[in-house]
Design a protein around this motif. Structure first.
Motif, PDB file in Angstrom:
ATOM      1  N   ILE A   1      10.393  66.856 -23.961  1.00  0.00           N
ATOM      2  CA  ILE A   1      11.033  66.068 -23.052  1.00  0.00           C
ATOM      3  C   ILE A   1      10.209  66.011 -21.716  1.00  0.00           C
ATOM      4  O   ILE A   1       9.895  67.250 -21.010  1.00  0.00           O
ATOM      5  N   ASP A   2       9.817  65.108 -21.051  1.00  0.00           N
ATOM      6  CA  ASP A   2       9.001  65.176 -19.590  1.00  0.00           C
ATOM      7  C   ASP A   2       9.779  64.369 -18.453  1.00  0.00           C
ATOM      8  O   ASP A   2       9.946  63.154 -18.440  1.00  0.00           O
ATOM      9  N   ALA A   3      10.735  65.291 -17.933  1.00  0.00           N
ATOM     10  CA  ALA A   3      11.827  64.721 -17.003  1.00  0.00           C
ATOM     11  C   ALA A   3      11.329  65.305 -15.482  1.00  0.00           C
ATOM     12  O   ALA A   3      10.979  66.590 -15.448  1.00  0.00           O
ATOM     13  N   LYS A   4      11.999  64.780 -14.919  1.00  0.00           N
ATOM     14  CA  LYS A   4      11.983  65.293 -13.162  1.00  0.00           C
ATOM     15  C   LYS A   4      13.474  66.346 -13.119  1.00  0.00           C
ATOM     16  O   LYS A   4      14.290  65.731 -13.614  1.00  0.00           O
ATOM     17  N   VAL A   5      12.771  67.400 -12.759  1.00  0.00           N
ATOM     18  CA  VAL A   5      14.010  68.413 -12.639  1.00  0.00           C
ATOM     19  C   VAL A   5      14.574  68.725 -11.395  1.00  0.00           C
ATOM     20  O   VAL A   5      13.922  68.723 -10.531  1.00  0.00           O
ATOM     21  N   PHE A   6      15.874  68.766 -11.313  1.00  0.00           N
ATOM     22  CA  PHE A   6      16.538  68.858 -10.160  1.00  0.00           C
ATOM     23  C   PHE A   6      17.571  70.258 -10.232  1.00  0.00           C
ATOM     24  O   PHE A   6      18.160  70.294 -11.539  1.00  0.00           O
ATOM     25  N   PHE A   7      17.980  70.808  -9.172  1.00  0.00           N
ATOM     26  CA  PHE A   7      19.026  71.965  -9.228  1.00  0.00           C
ATOM     27  C   PHE A   7      20.329  71.293  -8.354  1.00  0.00           C
ATOM     28  O   PHE A   7      20.042  70.953  -7.311  1.00  0.00           O
ATOM     29  N   GLY A   8      21.489  71.602  -8.985  1.00  0.00           N
ATOM     30  CA  GLY A   8      22.500  71.583  -8.085  1.00  0.00           C
ATOM     31  C   GLY A   8      22.639  72.583  -7.069  1.00  0.00           C
ATOM     32  O   GLY A   8      22.170  73.679  -7.221  1.00  0.00           O
ATOM     33  N   GLN A   9      23.335  71.825  -6.035  1.00  0.00           N
ATOM     34  CA  GLN A   9      23.437  73.124  -4.807  1.00  0.00           C
ATOM     35  C   GLN A   9      24.680  73.003  -4.021  1.00  0.00           C
ATOM     36  O   GLN A   9      25.701  72.075  -4.538  1.00  0.00           O
ATOM     37  N   ASN A  10      24.961  73.934  -3.207  1.00  0.00           N
ATOM     38  CA  ASN A  10      26.419  74.061  -2.480  1.00  0.00           C
ATOM     39  C   ASN A  10      27.313  72.947  -2.339  1.00  0.00           C
ATOM     40  O   ASN A  10      28.411  73.064  -2.135  1.00  0.00           O
ATOM     41  N   ASP A  11      26.398  71.876  -1.760  1.00  0.00           N
ATOM     42  CA  ASP A  11      27.411  70.714  -1.035  1.00  0.00           C
ATOM     43  C   ASP A  11      27.768  69.498  -2.099  1.00  0.00           C
ATOM     44  O   ASP A  11      27.948  68.714  -1.736  1.00  0.00           O
ATOM     45  N   GLY A  12      27.322  70.025  -3.332  1.00  0.00           N
ATOM     46  CA  GLY A  12      27.817  68.964  -4.522  1.00  0.00           C
ATOM     47  C   GLY A  12      26.419  67.790  -4.487  1.00  0.00           C
ATOM     48  O   GLY A  12      26.535  66.839  -5.262  1.00  0.00           O
ATOM     49  N   THR A  13      25.253  68.063  -4.054  1.00  0.00           N
ATOM     50  CA  THR A  13      24.093  67.185  -4.069  1.00  0.00           C
ATOM     51  C   THR A  13      22.852  67.777  -4.899  1.00  0.00           C
ATOM     52  O   THR A  13      23.104  69.197  -5.180  1.00  0.00           O
ATOM     53  N   LEU A  14      21.780  67.425  -5.049  1.00  0.00           N
ATOM     54  CA  LEU A  14      20.677  68.024  -5.805  1.00  0.00           C
ATOM     55  C   LEU A  14      19.561  68.502  -5.049  1.00  0.00           C
ATOM     56  O   LEU A  14      19.482  67.908  -3.764  1.00  0.00           O
ATOM     57  N   MET A  15      18.689  69.423  -5.505  1.00  0.00           N
ATOM     58  CA  MET A  15      17.371  69.777  -4.741  1.00  0.00           C
ATOM     59  C   MET A  15      16.444  69.822  -5.675  1.00  0.00           C
ATOM     60  O   MET A  15      16.745  70.198  -6.847  1.00  0.00           O
ATOM     61  N   SER A  16      15.070  69.795  -5.480  1.00  0.00           N
ATOM     62  CA  SER A  16      13.958  69.989  -6.179  1.00  0.00           C
ATOM     63  C   SER A  16      13.900  71.460  -6.743  1.00  0.00           C
ATOM     64  O   SER A  16      14.509  72.187  -5.931  1.00  0.00           O
ATOM     65  N   VAL A  17      13.104  71.644  -7.633  1.00  0.00           N
ATOM     66  CA  VAL A  17      12.661  73.032  -8.049  1.00  0.00           C
ATOM     67  C   VAL A  17      12.241  73.883  -7.034  1.00  0.00           C
ATOM     68  O   VAL A  17      12.459  74.807  -6.788  1.00  0.00           O
ATOM     69  N   ASP A  18      11.326  73.160  -6.319  1.00  0.00           N
ATOM     70  CA  ASP A  18      10.580  73.758  -5.225  1.00  0.00           C
ATOM     71  C   ASP A  18      11.787  74.458  -4.139  1.00  0.00           C
ATOM     72  O   ASP A  18      11.386  75.328  -3.670  1.00  0.00           O
ATOM     73  N   TYR A  19      12.494  73.313  -3.862  1.00  0.00           N
ATOM     74  CA  TYR A  19      13.435  73.709  -2.710  1.00  0.00           C
ATOM     75  C   TYR A  19      14.238  74.730  -3.201  1.00  0.00           C
ATOM     76  O   TYR A  19      14.821  75.772  -2.471  1.00  0.00           O
ATOM     77  N   ALA A  20      14.702  74.621  -4.420  1.00  0.00           N
ATOM     78  CA  ALA A  20      15.667  75.713  -5.062  1.00  0.00           C
ATOM     79  C   ALA A  20      15.068  76.972  -5.096  1.00  0.00           C
ATOM     80  O   ALA A  20      15.880  78.313  -4.888  1.00  0.00           O
ATOM     81  N   VAL A  21      13.600  77.222  -5.499  1.00  0.00           N
ATOM     82  CA  VAL A  21      13.167  78.554  -5.308  1.00  0.00           C
ATOM     83  C   VAL A  21      12.850  79.088  -3.945  1.00  0.00           C
ATOM     84  O   VAL A  21      12.994  80.258  -3.749  1.00  0.00           O
ATOM     85  N   ARG A  22      12.907  78.140  -2.923  1.00  0.00           N
ATOM     86  CA  ARG A  22      12.582  78.535  -1.512  1.00  0.00           C
ATOM     87  C   ARG A  22      13.986  79.105  -1.059  1.00  0.00           C
ATOM     88  O   ARG A  22      13.939  79.874  -0.199  1.00  0.00           O
ATOM     89  N   TYR A  23      15.084  78.259  -1.417  1.00  0.00           N
ATOM     90  CA  TYR A  23      16.503  78.532  -0.893  1.00  0.00           C
ATOM     91  C   TYR A  23      17.483  78.796  -1.971  1.00  0.00           C
ATOM     92  O   TYR A  23      18.318  77.954  -1.969  1.00  0.00           O
ATOM     93  N   PRO A  24      17.229  79.749  -2.890  1.00  0.00           N
ATOM     94  CA  PRO A  24      18.088  79.795  -3.976  1.00  0.00           C
ATOM     95  C   PRO A  24      19.578  80.199  -3.514  1.00  0.00           C
ATOM     96  O   PRO A  24      20.466  80.091  -4.352  1.00  0.00           O
ATOM     97  N   ILE A  25      19.936  80.727  -2.465  1.00  0.00           N
ATOM     98  CA  ILE A  25      21.142  81.129  -1.849  1.00  0.00           C
ATOM     99  C   ILE A  25      21.981  79.789  -1.660  1.00  0.00           C
ATOM    100  O   ILE A  25      23.244  79.773  -1.894  1.00  0.00           O
TER     101      ILE A  25
END
Length: 526
Positions: free
Chosen positions: A225-249
């Motif tokens: 699978i070649d997909a765009k990857v996003f992480f969930g965050q505390n406010d119920g929205t998504l963030m990119s992998v780069d953003y998640a690694v920078r602000y994992p909290i």
């Protein structure tokens, strides 16, 4: 070509996964056991839903992950980065050292390299003293090769980030690009100790976030699978992998917020109370305009008080695996401990030796599961009292989350929601939507992308209305850059805090915009 999306939420007991079509209809769903290495559980769940839905892998374009990796690492004190803690605030803050009030075992893990440097700002933006750059260079040389992450906190950095930014440049110059740097102005709000704790915790779980991201991406690759990857965050929205690694909290509460977002979508309600019943705990939260209500209080994570944006939740020790203890005199206790993921081997209905809440509802004929004959011998009158106590725990939590005495809709989600009845005190109606058992994975998959801007504006120069409009546009641009469709953007939060002691009638404006994922977004793909 159709566009499909995968949503996965990793909990302590189960890894839930769903595959959605373009209309966000559920094509397949599963609950797989969470594995110790997490990645195996993610792969197993993903493989199952893809096989079951039988859709072309090249048409799966988005993959979203909600994970408890970072929360678990902090709580368990495991897999944490080797960090340096740098506070810019001498001589003003020497009386209270960093990590004060943090549990001793966490302080031992994170407090080996702690420094307080001259610098920082007053509440009106004036320097307390000039930044001691010489000391910063000395610290950087001292920790070189010893640490892989730095937490930098400066006094009143939400008003002026200048000293944190300069310190960051010095550490980057000496330590290189591979050392992660966390700045408190980008993580917490005003309140030095809580903001400092949040920054320290963020710096401590960078490697955990990288491992989670790599595991998810590799699981996708192994499925072709070649997909765009996003992480969930505390406010119920998504963030990119780069953003998640920078602000994992920012991922620590994404499990409950995914459940709230999924509950809103499945029930088609924008304002309600959501009860998410898992294997060990029940999380009770409030939906306001389809998003989780945010907490206005300091939040403890692993025993450390923090002050960044978190959902307003109550967690109670009631889940499908919660242990019921009955004394010889006929009294009983409900939890708070649980058999958790061992429910299929430990509970009575599955041939085990432990009485759980699930056994209670099966014995009373309120759910069909396992072998009811294994609990047929239990005292029904006593079990009714136990069941009443279980329901009362949830009703009390609902009452605490309400802002008025008026009844409100209550949405039940999570695999353990079979524990609860169709009527609850304080609820105008109780809704148990279809696919409620995997609401967290659905919430992850249907979440929007957000962009947030927080800046100080001098109103004598620009005026309040113009400042707010400018902040709105910048927040929308951030959301578009993160992958949102510009035509779907809405402003979901505005905060305007006058800074009375700054010259020029200054105010701090925070704006968040959110929108649907853009199918043609040119984000970095795996």
């Amino acid at each position: 070509m159709a566009i499909y999306r995968i949503g996965i939420d990793v909990g302590g007991t189960h890894t839930d996964a769903v595959l959605l079509d373009e209309q966000n209809e559920v094509l397949s769903e599963t609950k797989a056991s969470t594995t110790e290495d997490v990645a195996t559980g993610i792969y197993n769940a993903m493989h199952k839903i893809i096989e079951e839905a039988n859709v072309p892998r090249e048409e799966i374009k988005f993959a979203m992950l909600g994970t408890t990796h970072c929360t678990n690492a902090i709580v368990e004190r495991k897999r944490l980065n080797k960090i340096a803690v740098v506070r810019i605030g001498a001589p003003a803050t020497l009386a209270v050292k960093p990590l004060i009030g943090v549990p001793e075992e966490l302080r031992e893990k994170l407090g080996k390299y702690v420094y307080i440097v001259r610098g920082g700002h007053e509440f009106d933006g004036r320097e307390i003293v000039a930044l001691d750059e010489h000391h910063l260079y000395k610290i950087a040389e001292e920790v070189k090769g010893e640490i892989d992450s730095v937490a930098i906190t400066s006094v009143f950095s939400p008003v002026s980030q200048a000293h944190e930014q300069r310190a960051s440049e010095i550490f980057r110059e000496v330590l290189g690009e591979n050392v992660a740097i966390s700045l408190s102005a980008e993580i917490g709000s005003v309140g030095l100790l809580e903001r400092e704790n949040a920054t320290i915790l963020n710096a401590s779980v960078v490697n955990v976030a990288k491992t989670a991201a790599d595991g998810f991406i590799n699981a996708l690759k192994s499925e072709g699978i070649d997909a765009k990857v996003f992480f969930g965050q505390n406010d119920g929205t998504l963030m990119s992998v780069d953003y998640a690694v920078r602000y994992p909290i920012f991922t620590v509460a994404c499990g409950p917020t995914n459940s709230l977002r999924g509950a809103s979508y499945l029930s088609d309600l924008s304002d309600a109370i959501v009860v998410d019943v898992g294997g060990t705990t029940s999380d009770v939260g409030v939906l306001v305009q389809s998003f989780p209500r945010e907490s206005s209080l300091a939040v403890e994570i692993g025993g450390a008080r923090t002050n960044f944006r978190m959902p307003d939740l109550i967690s109670i020790g009631l889940g499908g695996g919660t242990i019921i203890r009955i004394s010889d005199e006929g009294s009983f206790t409900i939890g708070p401990d649980s058999v958790g993921y061992r429910l299929p081997e430990k509970s009575l209905i599955f041939g085990g030796d432990t009485l759980t809440t699930t056994d209670v509802v099966v014995a009373l004929g309120k759910a069909e599961l396992g072998d009811p004959s294994n609990v047929a011998h239990l005292d029904k009158a006593l079990l009714e009292k136990v069941y009443y106590g279980m329901v009362e725990l949830v009703e009390e939590a609902i009452d605490k989350m309400k802002t008025s005495a008026d009844p409100v809709p209550v949405i039940l989600v999570g695999g353990g929601s079979i524990l609860l009845p169709g009527e609850l005190k304080g609820a105008s109606e109780v809704i148990r939507p279809q696919h409620s058992g995997v609401a967290n994975a659905i919430g992850s998959a249907i979440s929007q992308v957000s962009g947030q801007i927080e800046k100080i504006y001098v109103l004598d120069e620009i005026g309040r209305e113009a400042a707010i409009e400018l902040a709105k546009e910048q927040a929308k641009n951030e959301a578009v850059n993160a992958g949102a469709n510009p035509d779907s953007l809405v402003i979901v939060d505005i905060e305007d805090v006058p800074l009375a002691y700054l010259p020029g009638n200054a105010t701090r404006i925070r704006v968040k915009a959110a929108g649907e994922l853009a199918a043609d977004h040119k984000a970095v793909t795996i």
